[in-house]
Design an enzyme around this catalytic site. Structure first.
Site, PDB file in Angstrom:
ATOM      1  N   PHE A   1     -54.684  94.089 101.802  1.00 16.95           N
ATOM      2  CA  PHE A   1     -53.681  93.046 101.598  1.00 16.95           C
ATOM      3  C   PHE A   1     -52.768  93.068 102.815  1.00 16.95           C
ATOM      4  CE2 PHE A   1     -49.653  91.597  99.501  1.00 16.95           C
ATOM      5  CZ  PHE A   1     -50.115  90.430  98.892  1.00 16.95           C
ATOM      6  N   ALA A   2     -52.904  92.090 103.703  1.00 19.60           N
ATOM      7  CA  ALA A   2     -52.195  92.095 104.988  1.00 19.60           C
ATOM      8  C   ALA A   2     -51.010  91.135 104.935  1.00 19.60           C
ATOM      9  CB  ALA A   2     -53.149  91.729 106.117  1.00 19.60           C
TER      10      ALA A   2
ATOM     11  N   GLU B   1     -45.261  92.684 108.430  1.00 19.57           N
ATOM     12  CA  GLU B   1     -45.266  92.557 109.891  1.00 19.57           C
ATOM     13  C   GLU B   1     -44.212  93.487 110.489  1.00 19.57           C
ATOM     14  OE1 GLU B   1     -44.891  88.486 111.057  1.00 19.57           O
ATOM     15  OE2 GLU B   1     -46.551  87.828 109.787  1.00 19.57           O
TER      16      GLU B   1
ATOM     17  N   TRP C   1     -48.518  98.515 108.727  1.00 17.47           N
ATOM     18  CA  TRP C   1     -48.489  99.271 107.481  1.00 17.47           C
ATOM     19  C   TRP C   1     -49.475  98.694 106.465  1.00 17.47           C
ATOM     20  CZ3 TRP C   1     -46.704 103.842 107.999  1.00 17.47           C
ATOM     21  CH2 TRP C   1     -45.641 104.110 108.874  1.00 17.47           C
TER      22      TRP C   1
ATOM     23  N   GLY D   1     -40.761 129.197  95.094  1.00 19.50           N
ATOM     24  CA  GLY D   1     -41.458 129.203  96.382  1.00 19.50           C
ATOM     25  C   GLY D   1     -42.850 128.613  96.312  1.00 19.50           C
TER      26      GLY D   1
ATOM     27  N   GLU E   1     -44.578  97.565  98.257  1.00 21.57           N
ATOM     28  CA  GLU E   1     -44.544  96.462  97.277  1.00 21.57           C
ATOM     29  C   GLU E   1     -43.119  96.194  96.777  1.00 21.57           C
ATOM     30  OE1 GLU E   1     -47.596  95.898  94.368  1.00 21.57           O
ATOM     31  OE2 GLU E   1     -48.968  97.232  95.455  1.00 21.57           O
TER      32      GLU E   1
ATOM     33  N   SER F   1     -36.911 100.008  96.639  1.00 22.32           N
ATOM     34  CA  SER F   1     -36.027 100.119  95.470  1.00 22.32           C
ATOM     35  C   SER F   1     -34.823  99.188  95.558  1.00 22.32           C
ATOM     36  CB  SER F   1     -35.561 101.567  95.307  1.00 22.32           C
ATOM     37  OG  SER F   1     -36.640 102.390  94.903  1.00 22.32           O
TER      38      SER F   1
END
Length: 385
Positions: free
Chosen positions: A128-129, A132, A161, A344, A367, A370
């Site tokens: 899904f492009a 930009e 991305w 730890g 998507e 927040s």
């Protein structure tokens, strides 16, 4: 085994619960054997496995069924379950759905028949492009162009991305095709990989390895028939796809949180301090209570949004934004508590809760970050008065 009592909630039909239990069994037996050393290879293997087992049939509609639809509750249950077992498996499934969501919802018969069977079988990987370099959440500010030239469009610009960038067979791409400002000028296109003028200019590394890339288009020609929907409908198409899949991001966060709670319960029962299990300490019990509360509250928001969409709501913008915002933010807190309870061992590279700590962070960004969800919720509340 993770708590599955929520499957009896009235949001679900009997087949939803049955599917979730079958997927849980399948994931437990099949996902452990996939090597994650090479992220690209692992994603290809996961897509193939999900396709062979039939799980990808839920990610995209069957083109043989003209009235086929996406069942959002199934999408959410699948993402939650896969995320609990393996974050990369969740990613692989999610991108098969998001990458072809525009085709499922708006594609022509020819477009659907060409790509959706391959995606459902796991024989083609989708992407899904939309994002930009200068326009992430501000989709309407897209500068990539699609210029009409006879029977073709010529693509110029960059996307970044992009999940599955570099390994995808097909991309849903959004570009400015109309001489109109803002969202009104955007259109959607289906673009196969490997076209002249289409290059993967950079592979992007993140704290939780996923296939990500920057894409560059230079005088890249695609036929007019590659357009999804009508000219200028790209923004509407993108928002409609996100309206379906944004709830599933919340479901993935829920899956991560459930796994963190399971790991924590096991830890505090087995780990002893001064001769007694950690679980007997009231402060530890307080952490466990907060984690369980955040998980149930998240689940209610996630499956309310999914149920509303499946029940025929035209848009669930408010419900999906609430689910994504709350579930991703609370999952971050749940997982942080899990790391603390592990001491730890919680920050040891390769530990389950350490992996979850890296996996969850991106879900608060992609998507719709927040703070973007907060703006959406506020606007919806203000417009309702």
């Amino acid at each position: 085994m993770a708590d599955q009592s929520f499957l009896s909630w009235p949001f679900f039909e009997a087949e939803h619960a049955e599917m979730a239990r079958k997927l849980d069994d399948w994931a437990a037996s099949e996902l452990g054997g996939i090597d994650h050393g090479d992220t690209d290879a692992a994603c290809r293997a996961l897509v193939a496995a999900l396709g062979k087992a039939g799980w990808l049939n839920h990610a995209a509609v069957d083109p043989a069924e003209p009235d086929g639809r996406l069942d959002v509750r199934r999408l959410c249950l699948i993402r939650e379950t896969l995320a609990r077992h393996d974050g990369l498996a969740d990613f692989a499934f999610a991108m098969q759905g998001l990458g072809t969501g525009a085709l499922s919802l708006f594609g022509t018969r020819a477009q659907r028949e060409e790509w959706l069977p391959l995606v459902r079988r796991g024989e083609a990987i989708s992407a899904f492009a939309l994002t930009e370099p200068a326009s992430g959440s501000d989709v309407a500010n897209s500068t990539m162009t699609a210029t009409r030239d006879g029977d073709d469009y010529i693509l110029n610009g960059e996307k970044t991305w992009i999940s599955n960038g570099g390994i995808a067979s097909v991309y849903t791409l959004f570009a400015r095709s109309e001489d109109m400002p803002g969202a009104k000028g955007l259109s959607a296109f289906v673009v196969p990989a490997g076209l002249p003028g289409f290059e993967v200019s950079e592979r992007l590394e993140t704290i939780a390895p996923h296939p990500l890339a920057t894409l560059r288009f230079t005088e890249c020609r695609i036929p007019v028939s590659a357009m999804i929907g009508k000219p200028g409908e790209g923004f509407k198409i993108a928002m409609s796809v996100l309206d379906v899949f944004r709830s599933t991001v919340a479901a993935a966060a829920l899956g991560f949180a459930r796994r963190a709670l399971d790991e924590s319960l096991d830890r505090v029962r087995k780990r002893h301090v001064q001769g007694a299990p950690l679980a007997e300490l009231q402060m530890v019990q307080g952490h466990i209570a907060d984690m369980a509360l955040d998980i149930d509250a998240s689940a209610l928001l996630v499956y309310r949004a999914a149920w509303a969409k499946d029940s025929g709501a035209a848009r669930v913008t408010r419900e999906a934004a609430m689910a994504k915002l709350f579930s991703t933010e609370q999952a971050q807190k749940v997982i942080d508590r899990a790391v603390q309870l592990h001491g730890g061992d919680g920050v040891r590279s390769g530990a389950v809760v350490e992996r979850l700590y890296r996996e969850i962070r991106a879900l608060r960004i992609y998507e719709g970050a927040s703070d973007v969800q907060r703006v959406i919720i506020a606007r919806q509340a203000l417009d309702a008065r």
